[in-house]
Design an enzyme around this catalytic site. Structure first.
Site, PDB file in Angstrom:
ATOM      1  N   ASP A 204       0.796  -1.357   0.017  1.00  0.00           N
ATOM      2  CA  ASP A 204      -0.258  -0.043  -0.007  1.00  0.00           C
ATOM      3  C   ASP A 204       0.849   1.122   0.017  1.00  0.00           C
ATOM      4  O   ASP A 204       2.212   1.312  -0.110  1.00  0.00           O
ATOM      5  CB  ASP A 204      -0.967   0.112   1.337  1.00  0.00           C
ATOM      6  CG  ASP A 204      -0.128   0.073   2.560  1.00  0.00           C
ATOM      7  OD1 ASP A 204       1.107   0.294   2.468  1.00  0.00           O
ATOM      8  OD2 ASP A 204      -0.828   0.249   3.634  1.00  0.00           O
ATOM      9  N   ASP A 206       1.370   4.774   2.193  1.00  0.00           N
ATOM     10  CA  ASP A 206       0.899   5.420   3.658  1.00  0.00           C
ATOM     11  C   ASP A 206       1.422   6.949   3.760  1.00  0.00           C
ATOM     12  O   ASP A 206       2.452   7.258   3.401  1.00  0.00           O
ATOM     13  CB  ASP A 206       1.762   4.808   4.911  1.00  0.00           C
ATOM     14  CG  ASP A 206       1.437   3.184   4.640  1.00  0.00           C
ATOM     15  OD1 ASP A 206       0.356   2.818   5.069  1.00  0.00           O
ATOM     16  OD2 ASP A 206       2.468   2.664   4.177  1.00  0.00           O
ATOM     17  N   ASP A 293      -3.399   4.249   2.985  1.00  0.00           N
ATOM     18  CA  ASP A 293      -3.592   4.720   4.109  1.00  0.00           C
ATOM     19  C   ASP A 293      -3.285   6.113   4.424  1.00  0.00           C
ATOM     20  O   ASP A 293      -2.141   6.606   4.128  1.00  0.00           O
ATOM     21  CB  ASP A 293      -2.887   3.779   5.245  1.00  0.00           C
ATOM     22  CG  ASP A 293      -3.287   2.394   5.235  1.00  0.00           C
ATOM     23  OD1 ASP A 293      -4.317   2.215   4.824  1.00  0.00           O
ATOM     24  OD2 ASP A 293      -2.602   1.559   5.652  1.00  0.00           O
TER      25      ASP A 293
HETATM   26  P1  GTP Z   1       4.225  -2.353   3.274  1.00  0.00           P
HETATM   27  O1  GTP Z   1       2.951  -1.460   3.006  1.00  0.00           O
HETATM   28  O2  GTP Z   1       3.782  -3.854   2.646  1.00  0.00           O
HETATM   29  O3  GTP Z   1       5.290  -1.974   2.186  1.00  0.00           O
HETATM   30  O4  GTP Z   1       4.700  -2.260   4.295  1.00  0.00           O
HETATM   31  P2  GTP Z   1       4.599  -1.110   5.339  1.00  0.00           P
HETATM   32  O5  GTP Z   1       5.684  -1.269   6.402  1.00  0.00           O
HETATM   33  O6  GTP Z   1       4.391   0.045   4.834  1.00  0.00           O
HETATM   34  O7  GTP Z   1       3.432  -1.610   6.626  1.00  0.00           O
HETATM   35  P3  GTP Z   1       1.965  -1.060   6.661  1.00  0.00           P
HETATM   36  O8  GTP Z   1       1.612  -0.365   5.538  1.00  0.00           O
HETATM   37  O9  GTP Z   1       1.051  -2.209   7.017  1.00  0.00           O
HETATM   38  O10 GTP Z   1       2.119  -0.250   7.881  1.00  0.00           O
HETATM   39  C1  GTP Z   1       2.962   0.718   7.918  1.00  0.00           C
HETATM   40  C2  GTP Z   1       3.419   1.236   9.447  1.00  0.00           C
HETATM   41  O11 GTP Z   1       2.308   1.686  10.142  1.00  0.00           O
HETATM   42  C3  GTP Z   1       3.979  -0.097  10.306  1.00  0.00           C
HETATM   43  O12 GTP Z   1       4.919   0.576  10.950  1.00  0.00           O
HETATM   44  C4  GTP Z   1       2.771  -0.316  11.014  1.00  0.00           C
HETATM   45  O13 GTP Z   1       3.221  -0.564  12.276  1.00  0.00           O
HETATM   46  C5  GTP Z   1       2.024   1.239  11.300  1.00  0.00           C
HETATM   47  N1  GTP Z   1       0.669   0.735  11.339  1.00  0.00           N
HETATM   48  C6  GTP Z   1      -0.120   0.333  10.584  1.00  0.00           C
HETATM   49  N2  GTP Z   1      -1.539   0.169  10.935  1.00  0.00           N
HETATM   50  C7  GTP Z   1      -1.541   0.800  12.314  1.00  0.00           C
HETATM   51  C8  GTP Z   1      -2.292   1.232  13.290  1.00  0.00           C
HETATM   52  O14 GTP Z   1      -3.495   0.874  12.992  1.00  0.00           O
HETATM   53  N3  GTP Z   1      -2.027   1.808  14.327  1.00  0.00           N
HETATM   54  C9  GTP Z   1      -0.696   2.227  14.356  1.00  0.00           C
HETATM   55  N4  GTP Z   1      -0.198   2.699  15.344  1.00  0.00           N
HETATM   56  N5  GTP Z   1       0.262   2.025  13.362  1.00  0.00           N
HETATM   57  C10 GTP Z   1      -0.286   1.210  12.387  1.00  0.00           C
HETATM   58 MN    MN Z   2       2.612   0.414   3.838  1.00  0.00          MN
HETATM   59 MN    MN Z   3      -0.484   0.878   5.506  1.00  0.00          MN
END
Ligand code: GTP
Ligand code: MN
Ligand code: MN
Length: 369
Positions: A204, A206, A293
C-alpha cells in the site's frame, strides 16, 4: 579448526532498535525460510511464535556478511533452538523440510489467499477454510455475506495483490498533496511506511498529514476524503475519527498498539494519466486499484506519529519493548510516558525520541527489521 569467517561476526545487540537493519542484506535464503514459518504462525494466530521467527530473521538481516555455517552464529542473540534448527538445515541441505511442507500445505495456501483479500483477517479466513472455502472464487460462490471492505477486497483482488511501485506511490502523493492543499493551505504530507524506509515496492502507500498550527488539522480527513471522492479518486474509504485523550495518570494499561489518530483506510483509482508507469494494467484497462492509508496528527505529536508509522512492524514492536523493559517508559504513536517520573516527555523530531529512549538514532533505511 577455526576458519577466518568463523571469527568475522561480532555479537549484535538483541533489540532490533539498537542496530541498523538495511533493506538489502546477505542472508536472503535463510530469511525467506524463517519468514514462511513466521507467516504461518501469524496466520495460525500464534503471535509469540511468529515474533520469535521474525526476530531471528531480523538478526540475520543485520549481519554484515553471508552465513555459511551455523557455528558462525554462536553468541548471537534472538536465535532460539527452532530458528537455529531451520538455519542449520537450510545451510546443510539447501532447504528445510518444515518450511517446504508448510509452503505446500493446503491450509497455508488457502489462508494466504483468503487473508490476501482486503478486510479479511486470520480469524475470518480460518473460519472459511474450515467450511471448505480455499480461494476468493470459492468465497464468491459460497454466497457468504461480506462487509463493505471485504466486497471491495474481492472486487479489486488482483490489483491489490500486485505490488505498488515507488512511481505509483509518488503519483498518489501528488494527488493527496493537491487534495490537502485545496482543503487546508499550509498542511503538509509525508510519505511514511515502507516507502519511507527505502522500499521500491509495497502492499500500500501510507501518508501522514499535519498542520504547523496546532488544532488546524481537526476534521481535516473528512474534507480531504470529500475532495478526493468528488474528483473520482476513491473506490473505497473508511474514515475513523480521532479518539485520543491524554490522561494525567499516564497511558492506559496495557497500552494498545492501535493508535487513535484520525485516519482513512482507502482504495484509490489511479489512472494512466496520473501514473505513466501503469504498464501492468491488463488489456484495455486504463486504471488500477491501489491501497492507500492516510493518518492525520496534531503538530505536537507529529514526531511520534512519524516514528510510529514508518515501521517496520517488528522495529516498532522492538522500540516499545525496549521502552518498557529497559527504560520503564511507554511509547506510542502519540507520546512517550516516563513511568518513573510520572510525566509525558515531549519531542519535536525522531532524533529526540531516540535520545529520550537512550538509543542511537537509526534512520528510516535502517529500520527494515
Ligand atoms: P508495505 O506496505 O507492505 O510496504 O509495508 P509497511 O511497512 O508500509 O506496512 P504497513 O503499511 O502495514 O504499515 C506501516 C506502518 O504503520 C507500520 O509500522 C505499522 O506498524 C504502522 N501501522 C499500521 N497500521 C497501524 C495502526 O492501526 N496503528 C498504528 N499505531 N500503527 C499502524
Ligand atoms: Mn505500507
Ligand atoms: Mn499501511
Amino acid at each position: 579448526l577455526c576458519g577466518a569467517d568463523e571469527l568475522a561476526v561480532v555479537s549484535l545487540p538483541s533489540y532490533a532498535c539498537q542496530r541498523h537493519t538495511p533493506l538489502l542484506h546477505h542472508n536472503t535464503v535463510l530469511i525467506d525460510a524463517l519468514s514462511i514459518l513466521a507467516e504461518n504462525a501469524e496466520l495460525s494466530e500464534n503471535e509469540g511464535r511468529g515474533v520469535a521467527f521474525r526476530r531471528a530473521g531480523a538478526l540475520l538481516k543485520s549481519l554484515p556478511q553471508e552465513i555459511r555455517r551455523v557455528e558462525q552464529l554462536r553468541g548471537q542473540p534472538c536465535l532460539g533452538d527452532h530458528s537455529l534448527r531451520v538455519i542449520k538445515e537450510v545451510l546443510e541441505d539447501g532447504v528445510c523440510c518444515e518450511v517446504e511442507t508448510t509452503k505446500e500445505s493446503r491450509q497455508f495456501k488457502a489462508m494466504k489467499a483468503l487473508t490476501g483479500i482486503f478486510g479479511v483477517g486470520a480469524k475470518t479466513a480460518d473460519r472459511w477454510f474450515r467450511e471448505g472455502i480455499h480461494t476468493p472464487s470459492d468465497l464468491q460462490r459460497s454466497g457468504h455475506n461480506l462487509n463493505r471492505a471485504q466486497r471491495a477486497g474481492v472486487q479489486y483482488y488482483d490489483d491489490l495483490n500486485q505490488p505498488v511501485r515507488k512511481a505509483e506511490a509518488d503519483a498518489i502523493g501528488l494527488i493527496v498533496e493537491k487534495a490537502v492543499s485545496e482543503v487546508l493551505p499550509g498542511a503538509k504530507i509525508t510519505l511514511i511506511g515502507g516507502f519511507r524506509r527505502g522500499k521500491e515496492t509495497g502492499h500500500d502507500v501510507d501518508f501522514l498529514i499535519t498542520h504547523p498550527e496546532e488544532g488546524r488539522e481537526e476534521g481535516l480527513m473528512a474534507k480531504v476524503v470529500s475532495w478526493l471522492e468528488a474528483q473520482g479518486f476513491l473506490l473505497y474509504h473508511k474514515t475513523t475519527r480521532n479518539s485520543y485523550l491524554e490522561s494525567k495518570d499516564g497511558p492506559a494499561r496495557p497500552p494498545s498498539n492501535m493508535d487513535r489518530f484520525e485516519r482513512c483506510f482507502s482504495i484509490f483509482r489511479l489512472t494512466r494519466e496520473e501514473s505513466s508507469m501503469l504498464s501492468q494494467c491488463s488489456g484495455s484497462r486504463s486504471w488500477m486499484a491501489v491501497r492507500v492509508d492516510m493518518v492525520v496528527s496534531p503538530y505536537s505529536q507529529f514526531a511520534f506519529a512519524l516514528l510510529g508509522w514508518t515501521g517496520s512492524k517488528l522495529f516498532e514492536r522492538e522500540l516499545r519493548r525496549w521502552a518498557v523493559h529497559e527504560r520503564a517508559m511507554t511509547l506510542s504513536s502519540h507520546t512517550l510516558y516516563d513511568s518513573t517520573k510520572r510525566q509525558y516527555l515531549r519531542a519535536n523530531s525522531e532524533e529526540e525520541i531516540f535520545a529520550l529512549l537512550g538509543l542511537e538514532y537509526i534512520p528510516p533505511c535502517g529500520r527494515n527489521a
